[in-house]
Design a protein around this motif. Structure first.
Motif, PDB file in Angstrom:
ATOM      1  N   ASP A  85      -9.648   4.590   5.310  1.00 57.84           N
ATOM      2  CA  ASP A  85      -8.473   3.699   5.321  1.00 57.84           C
ATOM      3  C   ASP A  85      -8.619   2.630   6.394  1.00 57.84           C
ATOM      4  O   ASP A  85      -8.243   1.477   6.188  1.00 57.84           O
ATOM      5  N   TRP A 120       6.026   1.274   0.356  1.00 54.65           N
ATOM      6  CA  TRP A 120       4.562   1.267   0.215  1.00 54.65           C
ATOM      7  C   TRP A 120       4.216   2.520  -0.554  1.00 54.65           C
ATOM      8  O   TRP A 120       4.563   3.616  -0.125  1.00 54.65           O
ATOM      9  N   THR A 121       3.528   2.355  -1.640  1.00 55.51           N
ATOM     10  CA  THR A 121       3.192   3.558  -2.396  1.00 55.51           C
ATOM     11  C   THR A 121       1.861   3.358  -3.113  1.00 55.51           C
ATOM     12  O   THR A 121       1.297   2.273  -3.058  1.00 55.51           O
ATOM     13  N   SER A 122       1.370   4.395  -3.714  1.00 51.60           N
ATOM     14  CA  SER A 122       0.156   4.219  -4.501  1.00 51.60           C
ATOM     15  C   SER A 122       0.457   4.642  -5.935  1.00 51.60           C
ATOM     16  O   SER A 122       1.428   5.362  -6.193  1.00 51.60           O
ATOM     17  N   ALA A 146      -7.946  -2.946  -4.900  1.00 51.82           N
ATOM     18  CA  ALA A 146      -7.205  -1.747  -4.497  1.00 51.82           C
ATOM     19  C   ALA A 146      -5.812  -2.081  -3.954  1.00 51.82           C
ATOM     20  O   ALA A 146      -4.972  -1.202  -3.847  1.00 51.82           O
ATOM     21  N   VAL A 147      -5.582  -3.342  -3.586  1.00 52.59           N
ATOM     22  CA  VAL A 147      -4.312  -3.693  -2.935  1.00 52.59           C
ATOM     23  C   VAL A 147      -3.528  -4.677  -3.797  1.00 52.59           C
ATOM     24  O   VAL A 147      -4.052  -5.709  -4.214  1.00 52.59           O
ATOM     25  N   GLU A 203      -1.300   6.273  -9.309  1.00 51.04           N
ATOM     26  CA  GLU A 203      -2.453   6.973  -9.883  1.00 51.04           C
ATOM     27  C   GLU A 203      -2.032   7.604 -11.199  1.00 51.04           C
ATOM     28  O   GLU A 203      -0.920   8.161 -11.279  1.00 51.04           O
ATOM     29  N   LEU A 218       1.467  -1.765  -3.223  1.00 48.86           N
ATOM     30  CA  LEU A 218       0.986  -0.741  -4.145  1.00 48.86           C
ATOM     31  C   LEU A 218      -0.523  -0.611  -3.956  1.00 48.86           C
ATOM     32  O   LEU A 218      -1.229  -1.616  -4.074  1.00 48.86           O
ATOM     33  N   SER A 219      -0.988   0.559  -3.634  1.00 47.04           N
ATOM     34  CA  SER A 219      -2.442   0.693  -3.583  1.00 47.04           C
ATOM     35  C   SER A 219      -2.888   1.502  -4.791  1.00 47.04           C
ATOM     36  O   SER A 219      -2.160   2.383  -5.273  1.00 47.04           O
ATOM     37  N   ILE A 220      -4.062   1.149  -5.297  1.00 51.11           N
ATOM     38  CA  ILE A 220      -4.581   1.876  -6.455  1.00 51.11           C
ATOM     39  C   ILE A 220      -6.022   2.285  -6.173  1.00 51.11           C
ATOM     40  O   ILE A 220      -6.672   1.705  -5.277  1.00 51.11           O
ATOM     41  N   GLU A 221      -6.508   3.260  -6.891  1.00 47.69           N
ATOM     42  CA  GLU A 221      -7.893   3.706  -6.718  1.00 47.69           C
ATOM     43  C   GLU A 221      -8.810   2.733  -7.434  1.00 47.69           C
ATOM     44  O   GLU A 221      -8.906   2.748  -8.653  1.00 47.69           O
TER      45      GLU A 221
END
Ligand SMILES: Cc1cc2nc3c(=O)[nH]c(=O)nc-3n(C[C@H](O)[C@H](O)[C@H](O)COP(=O)(O)OP(=O)(O)OC[C@H]3O[C@@H](n4cnc5c(N)ncnc54)[C@H](O)[C@@H]3O)c2cc1C
Length: 462
Positions: A162, A104-106, A331-332, A108, A323-326
């Motif tokens: 969150d 699990w990561t983001s 976002a998901v 940016e 993957l989460s993004i701003e």
């Protein structure tokens, strides 16, 4: 963009069974309806499943695409936890399940970020929900109380955004409406089910509904049959669809909550019950709401996310899963890990998903791609050039679901239990929204509800 209309016809009843042949009619051929049909058929009861769509499975909706080994899931995708109903059935049918353990990561600024401990912090918030909270209150009100509580300052307060995203994304719920007590029940059920273990059917979720239907004769399922009207009295039901009228001893009604609560206005889906289901059931229906969720499945030419490097020079990785993004909306995202493929899914849950349902699929694809482009640093032109196809099914406006899955609103903690009670030993409501143990909104809850309704019918039929 691939068409997201219903898939191929799987089974058609060759003969319409006559009134004498059918003892129990089941409305809806999703997981709940098929589980009920299977249990009754195994007990030698003559059943007939009436399904509005031209396919079985309901909100399990798998498509297969030429040249792509991974299935495209447009409805349910994951098995949430070590859940008996699904795992036993999978084992019995010899269905393979992948346990999902990717990263699990983001992302940016085009870089993978080191995964944080967000999960733990959300957990710290969710553990404060009270099952016996009186009076019940919304999740938003619960969060307000945390904000004003000096003991919750620091990490807990910092995790509130969150937690909000989690309740909208995972429970598909509106934080202003979902009940604290219902969420507490649901979280406790997740812990019992060992929710941290997640699985996926690499051959497609519809293999599970196929397995449920496998022992039923072809004549026990009638597709493309939209029920409009149910006349009932103790010991007798008469079911009217556009093309057929069936009389039986009892009916199991697995209509999704969104369909059960929709106004009968001549559009397909909603059913008139004569007499009506009664004030107790109507009150219980008011204690629940249908949540919204939206997913778009993208197929690119290659899994370009495997080339992104980590911040501070970290190496690219091929075990990315969530993957989460701003982004305020998209976002998901998740990959098909552990299967490596060029497929990436975008997910939006809660009120935002309902709002987005007014956009065309092309507009949604464009918005999602822009969000992905901003996060990954890949230009829109390049993303477009890499895009092979995208699939989307509009569950909000689908006349036979009218939303994604249910949740309990403030004061609605007992609603699923009331919905699951037999009416005059003749009408038996089932489906994910009738799960009394806080597991609603899932495939395993739907299967359990079908099995429970079948058991109640068997007790009645003696
Ligand atoms: C986008 C999305 C993602 C999801 N992800 C997951 C997940 O990852 N894991 C998970 O466990 N769950 C997930 N779910 C929830 C899960 O899919 C459902 O809880 C479950 O499939 C519901 O089964 P059911 O039998 O209760 O209802 P359904 O599958 O909706 O079955 C009801 C059936 O009734 C039929 N029907 C409706 N009106 C009529 C009528 N008038 N006459 C005859 N038939 C009618 C419908 O066509 C349908 O086939 C997801 C749902 C959605 C929408």
């Amino acid at each position: 963009m691939g068409s997201a209309l219903d898939g191929d016809q799987v089974r058609v009843a060759a003969v319409s069974p006559s009134a004498e042949q059918t003892e129990v009619v089941i409305i809806g051929g999703g997981a709940a309806g098929l589980a009920a049909a299977r249990a009754l058929h195994d007990a030698q009861v003559r059943v007939l499943v009436l399904e509005a769509r031209n396919r079985m499975g309901g909100r399990i909706y798998t498509r297969r695409v030429r040249g792509l080994a991974v299935p495209v899931e447009l409805g349910a995708e994951f098995v949430h936890g070590r859940v008996r109903e699904t795992l036993e059935l999978a084992a019995e049918a010899g269905l393979m399940l992948d346990e999902l353990s990717g990263a699990w990561t983001s992302i940016e600024g085009g870089k993978l970020q080191t995964p944080g401990d967000d999960d733990w912090q959300i957990g710290a918030i969710m553990q404060r929900l009270q099952l016996d909270r009186t009076p019940d209150r919304s999740f938003s009100a619960f969060l307000d109380s945390l904000r004003s509580d000096p003991e919750s300052a620091g990490t807990v307060a910092a995790a509130i955004p969150d937690a909000l995203r989690y309740v909208q994304g995972f429970d598909a719920a509106d934080p202003d409406r979902v009940g604290e007590r219902w969420l507490a029940l649901s979280e406790a059920a997740s812990r019992r089910d060992e929710h941290d273990h997640q699985y996926r059917f690499p051959a497609g979720y519809d293999r599970l509904t196929d397995a449920l239907a496998a022992r039923l004769p072809a004549t026990a399922i009638r597709l493309a049959t939209v029920v409009r009207d149910v006349e009932w009295e103790r010991g007798r039901v008469v079911i009217h669809a556009r093309t057929v009228t069936i009389t039986a001893r009892a009916a199991i009604v697995t209509l999704p909550l969104g369909v059960l609560t929709a106004r009968v206005d001549g559009t397909p889906g909603p059913v008139t019950f004569r007499p009506d289901l009664g004030p107790e059931v109507r009150d219980a229906l008011d204690g629940m709401a249908m949540g919204s969720a939206l997913r778009i499945v993208f197929r690119f030419k290659a899994p370009f996310w495997e080339k992104l490097s980590g911040e501070g020079g970290g190496r690219p990785r091929n075990d990315l899963w969530f993957l989460s993004i701003e982004d305020d909306t998209f976002a998901v995202w998740w990959t098909s890990y552990p299967m490596r493929s060029p497929v990436l899914t975008a997910w939006v849950g809660g009120p935002r998903a309902a709002e987005l349902a007014r956009f065309t699929s092309d507009e949604l694809v464009e918005r999602a791609l822009r969000a992905l482009g901003r996060a990954t640093g890949v230009t829109r032109t390049r993303l477009r050039a890499m895009l092979v196809d995208a699939w989307y099914h509009d569950w909000t406006n689908d006349p036979f679901s009218r939303g994604a899955y249910s949740y309990g609103v403030v004061g609605g903690i007992d609603a699923p239990r009331v919905l699951g009670r037999p009416l005059e030993d003749t009408l038996f409501l089932a489906g994910e929204s009738t799960d009394p143990d806080g597991r609603g909104g899932s495939v395993h809850a739907a299967i359990a509800s079908g099995e429970r309704a079948a058991k109640a019918v068997l007790a009645t039929l003696g």
